[in-house]
Design an enzyme around this catalytic site. Structure first.
Site, short mmCIF file in Angstrom:
data_model
loop_
_atom_site.label_atom_id
_atom_site.label_comp_id
_atom_site.label_asym_id
_atom_site.label_seq_id
_atom_site.Cartn_x
_atom_site.Cartn_y
_atom_site.Cartn_z
N LYS A 42 76.33 52.71 48.88
CA LYS A 42 77.06 51.48 49.12
C LYS A 42 78.40 51.52 48.41
O LYS A 42 78.47 51.74 47.21
CB LYS A 42 76.26 50.29 48.57
N ARG A 90 65.94 32.90 45.46
CA ARG A 90 66.52 31.75 46.17
C ARG A 90 65.62 31.23 47.27
O ARG A 90 65.61 30.07 47.59
CB ARG A 90 67.88 32.13 46.78
N SER A 128 76.52 36.74 47.07
CA SER A 128 77.65 37.67 46.90
C SER A 128 78.17 38.13 48.25
O SER A 128 79.39 38.29 48.43
CB SER A 128 77.20 38.90 46.08
P1 ADP Z 1 70.90 43.23 44.48
O1 ADP Z 1 71.87 44.01 45.31
O2 ADP Z 1 70.14 44.07 43.51
O3 ADP Z 1 70.03 42.26 45.23
P2 ADP Z 1 72.58 41.01 43.63
O4 ADP Z 1 73.78 41.16 42.80
O5 ADP Z 1 72.76 40.55 45.03
O6 ADP Z 1 71.83 42.38 43.51
O7 ADP Z 1 71.55 40.00 42.92
C1 ADP Z 1 71.00 40.24 41.66
C2 ADP Z 1 69.87 39.26 41.40
O8 ADP Z 1 70.36 37.93 41.37
C3 ADP Z 1 68.79 39.24 42.49
O9 ADP Z 1 67.54 39.01 41.87
C4 ADP Z 1 69.17 38.08 43.36
O10 ADP Z 1 68.05 37.55 44.05
C5 ADP Z 1 69.67 37.12 42.32
N1 ADP Z 1 70.61 36.13 42.85
C6 ADP Z 1 71.68 36.34 43.65
N2 ADP Z 1 72.32 35.17 43.92
C7 ADP Z 1 71.62 34.19 43.27
C8 ADP Z 1 71.75 32.75 43.17
N3 ADP Z 1 72.73 32.12 43.81
N4 ADP Z 1 70.84 32.10 42.42
C9 ADP Z 1 69.84 32.77 41.80
N5 ADP Z 1 69.66 34.09 41.86
C10 ADP Z 1 70.53 34.81 42.59
#
Ligand code: ADP
Length: 149
Positions: A42, A90, A128
């Site tokens: 990625k 979430r 994200s």
């Molecule tokens: P990955 O690519 O490992 O999923 P992310 O950066 O997207 O990494 O997310 C890291 C962690 O944060 C994951 O456990 C994801 O579910 C959690 N997460 C992402 N956005 C939120 C949010 N808005 N509220 C709570 N947890 C979140």
């Protein structure tokens, strides 16, 4: 003994949803190590080193370290002395994915437990992926980030 938890993720970008999870995890653990995983398949949208700096500034003065890594999450958690992994949930889509990863991490390191924190309502819709899309097309994302870009 100091209780350390490892919070892994892509954090591309790190959002207020992530910040909320870390602040709540700090009430459960003595120290949080945030690991920005570099997935070789990625390409990132936000620069890795800059993101590391933004996250560090967000938690200045708090027992939070920010590291980048390319290895297996289970091994890296062990390396930093963490017996717990923190993840945020979430919705049921997150759950399905997290359930599988958590089982695999425990298979790889049986001392490792994953602690899930359910998102706080104001941050439930912050993702994200969506922030990247909005930013790519010139939209204002400052409201969703705990630092200024
Ligand atoms: P990955 O690519 O490992 O999923 P992310 O950066 O997207 O990494 O997310 C890291 C962690 O944060 C994951 O456990 C994801 O579910 C959690 N997460 C992402 N956005 C939120 C949010 N808005 N509220 C709570 N947890 C979140």
């Amino acid at each position: 003994m100091k209780k350390t938890a490892f919070f892994p993720g892509s954090f591309d970008p790190f959002t207020k949803g992530h910040e909320d999870i870390v602040l709540r995890a700090l009430t459960l653990f003595d120290e949080i190590v945030i690991g920005i995983g570099q997935n070789s398949n990625k390409n990132r949208y936000f620069n890795l080193e800059k993101m590391k700096g933004y996250i560090e500034s967000t938690f200045a003065g708090k027992p939070v370290r920010v590291v980048t890594y390319q290895n297996l999450t289970a091994n890296v958690a062990h390396e930093y002395g963490a017996k717990f992994i923190i993840r945020g949930l979430r919705n049921t889509t997150d759950f399905e994915y997290e359930n599988t990863i958590s089982q695999m991490n425990r298979y790889l390191n049986e001392e490792l437990d994953t602690v899930f924190l359910i998102t706080s309502p104001p941050y439930a819709a912050i993702s994200s992926t969506v922030i990247r899309e909005v930013h790519r097309y010139g939209g204002d994302v400052t409201e969703f980030l705990p630092y200024s870009l």
